[in-house]
Design an enzyme around this catalytic site. Structure first.
Site, PDB file in Angstrom:
ATOM      1  N   LYS A 179      55.308  20.302 -12.306  1.00 15.62           N
ATOM      2  CA  LYS A 179      56.359  19.885 -13.251  1.00 15.62           C
ATOM      3  C   LYS A 179      56.405  20.816 -14.465  1.00 15.62           C
ATOM      4  O   LYS A 179      57.481  21.230 -14.890  1.00 15.62           O
ATOM      5  CB  LYS A 179      56.076  18.448 -13.690  1.00 15.62           C
ATOM      6  N   ASN A 180      55.227  21.129 -15.010  1.00 11.04           N
ATOM      7  CA  ASN A 180      55.209  21.877 -16.261  1.00 11.04           C
ATOM      8  C   ASN A 180      55.431  23.376 -16.083  1.00 11.04           C
ATOM      9  O   ASN A 180      55.448  24.125 -17.066  1.00 11.04           O
ATOM     10  CB  ASN A 180      53.911  21.603 -17.023  1.00 11.04           C
ATOM     11  N   ASP A 207      45.684  16.545 -19.662  1.00 14.14           N
ATOM     12  CA  ASP A 207      46.425  15.678 -18.747  1.00 14.14           C
ATOM     13  C   ASP A 207      45.553  15.132 -17.603  1.00 14.14           C
ATOM     14  O   ASP A 207      45.970  14.241 -16.876  1.00 14.14           O
ATOM     15  CB  ASP A 207      47.630  16.441 -18.174  1.00 14.14           C
ATOM     16  N   ARG A 253      61.629  17.289 -23.642  1.00 13.40           N
ATOM     17  CA  ARG A 253      61.573  18.235 -24.766  1.00 13.40           C
ATOM     18  C   ARG A 253      62.109  19.609 -24.368  1.00 13.40           C
ATOM     19  O   ARG A 253      61.999  20.584 -25.114  1.00 13.40           O
ATOM     20  CB  ARG A 253      60.125  18.365 -25.230  1.00 13.40           C
ATOM     21  N   VAL A 270      43.165  18.022 -27.777  1.00 12.80           N
ATOM     22  CA  VAL A 270      44.516  18.603 -27.708  1.00 12.80           C
ATOM     23  C   VAL A 270      45.546  17.717 -28.408  1.00 12.80           C
ATOM     24  O   VAL A 270      46.344  18.199 -29.206  1.00 12.80           O
ATOM     25  CB  VAL A 270      44.920  18.887 -26.244  1.00 12.80           C
ATOM     26  N   CYS A 272      56.786  12.374 -24.055  1.00  9.83           N
ATOM     27  CA  CYS A 272      55.886  11.223 -24.014  1.00  9.83           C
ATOM     28  C   CYS A 272      55.428  10.871 -25.425  1.00  9.83           C
ATOM     29  O   CYS A 272      55.299  11.736 -26.287  1.00  9.83           O
ATOM     30  CB  CYS A 272      54.691  11.562 -23.139  1.00  9.83           C
TER      31      CYS A 272
HETATM   32  N1  EPU Z   1      51.989  21.354 -31.577  1.00  6.70           N
HETATM   33  C1  EPU Z   1      52.346  21.463 -32.908  1.00  6.70           C
HETATM   34  N2  EPU Z   1      53.553  22.043 -33.214  1.00  6.70           N
HETATM   35  C2  EPU Z   1      54.412  22.501 -32.254  1.00  6.70           C
HETATM   36  C3  EPU Z   1      54.032  22.389 -30.885  1.00  6.70           C
HETATM   37  C4  EPU Z   1      52.814  21.787 -30.587  1.00  6.70           C
HETATM   38  O1  EPU Z   1      51.597  21.057 -33.797  1.00  6.70           O
HETATM   39  O2  EPU Z   1      55.489  23.021 -32.577  1.00  6.70           O
HETATM   40  C5  EPU Z   1      50.694  20.693 -31.239  1.00  6.70           C
HETATM   41  C6  EPU Z   1      50.915  19.414 -30.448  1.00  6.70           C
HETATM   42  O3  EPU Z   1      51.197  18.316 -31.277  1.00  6.70           O
HETATM   43  C7  EPU Z   1      49.600  19.270 -29.707  1.00  6.70           C
HETATM   44  C8  EPU Z   1      49.191  20.732 -29.458  1.00  6.70           C
HETATM   45  O4  EPU Z   1      49.956  21.524 -30.359  1.00  6.70           O
HETATM   46  O5  EPU Z   1      48.638  18.657 -30.511  1.00  6.70           O
HETATM   47  C9  EPU Z   1      49.416  21.199 -28.060  1.00  6.70           C
HETATM   48  O6  EPU Z   1      50.762  21.048 -27.683  1.00  6.70           O
HETATM   49  P1  EPU Z   1      51.465  22.059 -26.674  1.00  6.70           P
HETATM   50  O7  EPU Z   1      52.575  22.754 -27.394  1.00  6.70           O
HETATM   51  O8  EPU Z   1      50.426  22.897 -26.030  1.00  6.70           O
HETATM   52  O9  EPU Z   1      52.081  21.052 -25.638  1.00  6.70           O
HETATM   53  P2  EPU Z   1      53.528  21.056 -25.003  1.00  6.70           P
HETATM   54  O10 EPU Z   1      53.965  22.446 -24.672  1.00  6.70           O
HETATM   55  O11 EPU Z   1      54.428  20.228 -25.833  1.00  6.70           O
HETATM   56  C10 EPU Z   1      52.730  20.970 -22.529  1.00  6.70           C
HETATM   57  C11 EPU Z   1      52.902  19.992 -21.404  1.00  6.70           C
HETATM   58  C12 EPU Z   1      52.088  18.744 -21.660  1.00  6.70           C
HETATM   59  C13 EPU Z   1      50.628  19.152 -21.807  1.00  6.70           C
HETATM   60  C14 EPU Z   1      50.463  20.206 -22.913  1.00  6.70           C
HETATM   61  C15 EPU Z   1      49.055  20.726 -23.032  1.00  6.70           C
HETATM   62  C16 EPU Z   1      55.145  20.451 -20.650  1.00  6.70           C
HETATM   63  C17 EPU Z   1      56.546  19.985 -20.493  1.00  6.70           C
HETATM   64  N3  EPU Z   1      54.301  19.646 -21.288  1.00  6.70           N
HETATM   65  O12 EPU Z   1      53.224  20.286 -23.689  1.00  6.70           O
HETATM   66  O13 EPU Z   1      52.224  17.921 -20.528  1.00  6.70           O
HETATM   67  O14 EPU Z   1      49.862  18.023 -22.113  1.00  6.70           O
HETATM   68  O15 EPU Z   1      51.353  21.312 -22.656  1.00  6.70           O
HETATM   69  O16 EPU Z   1      48.644  21.310 -21.824  1.00  6.70           O
HETATM   70  O17 EPU Z   1      54.794  21.522 -20.184  1.00  6.70           O
HETATM   71  C18 EPU Z   1      52.532  15.958 -19.341  1.00  6.70           C
HETATM   72  O18 EPU Z   1      52.803  16.658 -18.365  1.00  6.70           O
HETATM   73  O19 EPU Z   1      52.380  14.710 -19.273  1.00  6.70           O
HETATM   74  C19 EPU Z   1      52.387  16.584 -20.653  1.00  6.70           C
HETATM   75  C20 EPU Z   1      52.372  15.904 -21.792  1.00  6.70           C
END
Ligand code: EPU
Length: 436
Positions: free
Chosen positions: A23-24, A311, A97, A333, A121
């Protein structure tokens, strides 16, 4: 389709299932297709709600999207694109997102983009400050409108030198999707290097991009003038594999997962073995099983890749309620990813949450008010309950708990699980679960 499932638990899951693309990764590869001036083909695409959401978002912008569920092939024609407004995007994005990641490609192709209020989420605040900072540095102008943020790039986008304060997955993807067509060189320090990001880099390289990744988490992109379409097969969904493997362990079962890839599962396999689970890596997948006897308590910290991914945490914690002794899990995380344990406690688990960092790594949440460490005392027999699922991974964990618990549980709000687990009802049946 109803939004709740009745689970007659207490029986081991046994049988074989297949897991398709991640998915990601898939959602980001579909966005990457917007950068190409010729059509793309993505293979091994799972039939999950996030794929439908991204398909609708791409169609809104004038792209042709043709998905064959059975073969898992999705044809993306992004030859000509059009602008879509915030209301349309918000209506189709649902809780995804993804709109934030459309910005770079749309600024390159159309000169403008818009970000409506974002969902995702409910795990912590999930801010987008890293994304906005990166886009603005590339030269995007951001204005707040009543319906969201409006972005334009009157002077085009130019390469940047950027360092992330935390190796965010989404921010790294933002930089890749924007940097490949920006003028000149873009560098990123402290980048995320998750397997899904590596697969995105491979996809972009097929499209004509020039990207190099160093061993020190740095990425260099040499901007090019145009990109063309790609033909790519998505890597397997390692979160889904870890979830079903944890379900096998928690129910004392035996599950063969076709499509699972060892190279993306390394840290999970180590932990699975330490807990006392057994696995066998085969040509076409991995078999996971509970060998009988007691499981072992462990100390665990989640981390960015190559660490134990956040995850995997929630599904595994359910199995840890069945391990003998005290397990300690430190979530580094997300600040707020233990909400799902409340339902486990209601089912008989012993889980205590702490604000302190219970691990050798001091994380960003240590001196703040977040209960981000858990101590799990086991083994505790779980009993049936009526549960409302909180988010995607927490929801699947509740399902695992209901499968492990003796008696009949009702799990409501399972529509969320369709966001990321393909045909999970059919898979449960294939594994012998008694569900209605
Ligand atoms: N963060 C910030 N500011 C930002 C972006 C992120 O402070 O602008 C913080 C977040 O709050 C968090 C940390 O950085 O504490 C990590 O977030 P990250 O940006 O790495 O996560 P994401 O890209 O929003 C993706 C996956 C998530 C997965 C995380 C970590 C997708 C669509 N989502 O999220 O997957 O947990 O990376 O590996 O790719 C899921 O599949 O259920 C899911 C939540």
């Amino acid at each position: 389709m109803t939004d709740s499932i009745r689970v007659h638990g207490g029986e081991p899951l046994r049988g074989e299932i297949t897991v398709r693309g991640a998915k990601n990764f898939v959602s980001k590869a579909m966005v990457a297709a917007l950068l190409g001036s010729t059509p793309s083909t993505l293979r091994n695409v799972p039939n999950i709600r996030d794929v439908k959401v991204v398909s609708e978002l791409l169609r809104l912008h004038g792209a042709g999207v043709d998905y064959n569920v059975e073969s898992g092939e999705i044809a993306l024609d992004t030859t000509s694109l059009q602008y879509a407004d915030a209301l349309q995007i918000a209506t189709h994005a649902g809780s995804s997102r993804i709109p934030i990641l459309l910005c770079g490609p749309l600024l390159h192709r159309l000169g403008e983009a818009v970000i409506p209020d974002l969902g995702g989420c409910r795990i912590g605040d999930r801010p987008i400050n890293f994304h906005l900072e990166i886009l603005q540095k590339f030269g995007a102008q951001v204005e707040e409108g009543g319906d969201g943020l409006h972005l334009t790039a009157p002077n085009g986008l130019t390469g940047i030198a950027h360092t992330l304060s935390y190796p965010s997955v989404g921010a790294t993807e933002q930089l890749l999707l924007t940097g490949v067509l920006a003028k000149g060189i873009t560098t990123l320090e402290n980048a995320a290097v998750e397997p899904e990001i590596k697969d995105l880099i491979d996809t972009l390289q097929k499209m004509g991009a020039i990207i190099s990744v160093d061993t020190d988490r740095s990425i260099t992109i040499e901007g090019v003038e145009t990109l063309h379409g790609y033909d790519h097969t998505a890597l397997a969904d390692r979160i889904e594999v870890g979830s079903w493997a944890s379900a096998a362990l928690a129910t004392r079962g035996d599950v063969m997962i076709h499509g699972a890839q060892q190279r993306t599962m390394g840290m999970f396999l180590n932990v699975f073995r330490k807990v006392g689970g057994e696995f066998d890596v085969r040509q076409d997948g991995i078999r996971f099983w509970h060998p009988g006897g007691d499981l072992n308590a462990i100390a665990l910290q989640t981390d960015v890749h190559p660490g134990f991914m956040t995850d995997w945490q929630q599904p595994l914690v359910v199995a840890l309620t069945q391990a003998k002794g005290l397990s300690i899990v430190h979530e580094t995380v997300y600040e707020n990813r233990f909400g799902f344990t409340e339902a486990l406690v209601a089912m008989g688990a012993e889980v205590q949450l702490y604000r302190e960092c219970l691990g050798d790594k001091k994380c960003r949440f240590g001196q703040r008010n977040f209960r981000h460490s858990a101590v799990i005392s086991g083994p505790t027999p779980l009993h049936a309950a009526d549960i409302e699922v909180p988010d995607l991974r927490g929801g699947f964990s509740h399902l695992i708990a209901a499968l492990a618990a003796k008696g009949t549980s009702t799990v409501s709000g399972i529509g969320i699980i369709d966001r990321g687990y393909e045909a999970f009802r059919d898979k449960l049946t294939a594994l012998g679960a008694a569900v209605e």
